[in-house]
Write a protein that holds these residues in place. Structure first.
Motif, short mmCIF file in Angstrom:
data_model
loop_
_atom_site.label_atom_id
_atom_site.label_comp_id
_atom_site.label_asym_id
_atom_site.label_seq_id
_atom_site.Cartn_x
_atom_site.Cartn_y
_atom_site.Cartn_z
N GLN A 53 21.66 -31.93 44.36
CA GLN A 53 21.33 -31.30 43.08
C GLN A 53 22.10 -32.02 41.98
OE1 GLN A 53 19.03 -29.05 42.79
NE2 GLN A 53 19.26 -28.45 40.68
N ALA A 54 21.39 -32.67 41.06
CA ALA A 54 22.02 -33.36 39.94
C ALA A 54 22.03 -32.42 38.74
CB ALA A 54 21.26 -34.63 39.60
N ALA A 55 23.17 -32.29 38.10
CA ALA A 55 23.31 -31.44 36.91
C ALA A 55 23.74 -32.32 35.75
CB ALA A 55 24.32 -30.34 37.15
N PHE A 56 23.12 -32.12 34.60
CA PHE A 56 23.38 -32.90 33.40
C PHE A 56 23.68 -31.91 32.28
CE2 PHE A 56 21.38 -34.44 29.44
CZ PHE A 56 22.12 -35.58 29.23
N THR A 57 24.85 -32.03 31.66
CA THR A 57 25.24 -31.12 30.59
C THR A 57 25.72 -31.91 29.39
OG1 THR A 57 25.96 -29.48 32.21
CG2 THR A 57 26.77 -29.20 29.96
N ILE A 58 25.22 -31.56 28.21
CA ILE A 58 25.72 -32.12 26.96
C ILE A 58 26.32 -30.98 26.16
CG2 ILE A 58 25.12 -33.13 24.73
CD1 ILE A 58 23.06 -34.80 26.05
N LEU A 59 27.57 -31.16 25.75
CA LEU A 59 28.23 -30.20 24.86
C LEU A 59 28.06 -30.71 23.43
CD1 LEU A 59 31.51 -29.71 26.88
CD2 LEU A 59 29.48 -28.26 26.88
N TYR A 60 27.72 -29.82 22.50
CA TYR A 60 27.56 -30.22 21.10
C TYR A 60 28.08 -29.11 20.21
CZ TYR A 60 23.22 -27.47 21.40
OH TYR A 60 22.31 -26.47 21.59
N ASN A 61 28.05 -29.35 18.89
CA ASN A 61 28.66 -28.44 17.91
C ASN A 61 30.12 -28.17 18.27
OD1 ASN A 61 26.39 -28.31 16.34
ND2 ASN A 61 25.65 -26.39 17.20
N GLN A 62 30.87 -29.26 18.39
CA GLN A 62 32.29 -29.22 18.74
C GLN A 62 32.54 -28.48 20.06
OE1 GLN A 62 31.36 -28.46 15.31
NE2 GLN A 62 31.62 -30.65 15.08
N GLY A 63 31.61 -28.60 21.00
CA GLY A 63 31.78 -28.00 22.31
C GLY A 63 31.46 -26.53 22.40
N THR A 64 30.95 -25.94 21.33
CA THR A 64 30.66 -24.51 21.35
C THR A 64 29.28 -24.19 21.94
OG1 THR A 64 29.74 -24.53 19.10
CG2 THR A 64 32.11 -24.10 19.33
N GLU A 65 28.41 -25.20 22.02
CA GLU A 65 27.09 -25.00 22.60
C GLU A 65 26.84 -26.06 23.66
OE1 GLU A 65 23.89 -23.77 19.87
OE2 GLU A 65 25.32 -24.24 18.28
N LYS A 66 25.91 -25.76 24.58
CA LYS A 66 25.63 -26.73 25.62
C LYS A 66 24.14 -26.77 25.95
CE LYS A 66 26.91 -23.57 29.34
NZ LYS A 66 27.80 -23.38 30.47
N TYR A 67 23.72 -27.93 26.46
CA TYR A 67 22.35 -28.19 26.87
C TYR A 67 22.44 -28.65 28.31
CZ TYR A 67 17.65 -30.22 26.69
OH TYR A 67 16.34 -30.51 26.92
N GLU A 68 21.68 -28.01 29.22
CA GLU A 68 21.82 -28.30 30.64
C GLU A 68 20.46 -28.58 31.30
OE1 GLU A 68 25.37 -25.80 32.39
OE2 GLU A 68 23.93 -24.50 31.37
N LEU A 69 20.43 -29.63 32.11
CA LEU A 69 19.27 -29.94 32.93
C LEU A 69 19.73 -30.02 34.37
CD1 LEU A 69 17.64 -32.84 30.87
CD2 LEU A 69 16.94 -30.45 30.92
N GLU A 70 18.86 -29.65 35.30
CA GLU A 70 19.14 -29.79 36.73
C GLU A 70 17.91 -30.34 37.41
OE1 GLU A 70 20.40 -26.06 38.35
OE2 GLU A 70 22.30 -26.10 37.30
N GLN A 71 18.14 -31.17 38.43
CA GLN A 71 17.04 -31.75 39.19
C GLN A 71 17.52 -32.08 40.59
OE1 GLN A 71 15.20 -35.08 37.23
NE2 GLN A 71 14.30 -35.85 39.11
N THR A 72 16.71 -31.77 41.58
CA THR A 72 17.02 -32.17 42.95
C THR A 72 16.60 -33.62 43.12
OG1 THR A 72 16.71 -29.94 43.79
CG2 THR A 72 16.59 -31.74 45.40
N LEU A 73 17.53 -34.45 43.57
CA LEU A 73 17.25 -35.86 43.80
C LEU A 73 17.24 -36.15 45.29
CD1 LEU A 73 19.53 -37.54 41.11
CD2 LEU A 73 17.09 -37.03 40.96
N GLN A 74 16.18 -36.76 45.75
CA GLN A 74 16.10 -37.21 47.14
C GLN A 74 16.95 -38.48 47.28
OE1 GLN A 74 14.59 -35.35 49.45
NE2 GLN A 74 14.15 -33.92 47.79
N PRO A 75 17.28 -38.89 48.51
CA PRO A 75 18.04 -40.14 48.68
C PRO A 75 17.34 -41.30 47.97
CG PRO A 75 17.97 -38.94 50.74
CD PRO A 75 17.05 -38.21 49.78
N ASP A 76 18.10 -42.11 47.26
CA ASP A 76 17.64 -43.28 46.51
C ASP A 76 16.78 -42.92 45.30
OD1 ASP A 76 18.95 -45.10 48.18
OD2 ASP A 76 17.29 -45.06 49.60
#
Length: 102
Positions: A53-76
């Motif tokens: 499970q790959a998780a991607f998070t971007i913090l913005y507005n001086q770290g007070t807000e966040k944007y998150e994506l998740e995706q299951t990645l198969q090998p390779d």
């Protein structure tokens, strides 16, 4: 650390990436810039032998807000994230949040 770089003949479009023969489960804090003339494309890949499970998070507005994506990645398998597209096209994250236009 080695860096691979490639640019078109106008030098307007380019890509740079550090690379290593080591695998990691986490990448630390990085500054991502985006403006009308540049995009930031972020990639993640599964170099293992089992799905992950790959998780991607971007913090913005001086770290007070966040944007998150998740995706299951198969090998390779890889995920590519175009930060400019997420902003321009108002793509919702996993919780329905959007980046502000600025």
């Amino acid at each position: 650390m080695a860096v691979a770089a490639s640019y078109d003949t106008t030098l307007r479009y380019g890509a740079q990436t550090p690379f290593s023969d080591q695998l990691t489960f986490q990448v630390g804090r990085r500054h991502v810039g985006n403006d009308p003339y540049h995009n930031s494309i972020i990639t993640a890949g599964n170099g293992g032998t089992k799905p992950t499970q790959a998780a991607f998070t971007i913090l913005y507005n001086q770290g007070t807000e966040k944007y998150e994506l998740e995706q299951t990645l198969q090998p390779d398998e890889q995920m590519w994230i175009d930060v400019g597209r997420l902003i321009r096209e108002h793509v919702a994250d996993k919780d329905g949040r959007h980046f502000p236009p600025n």
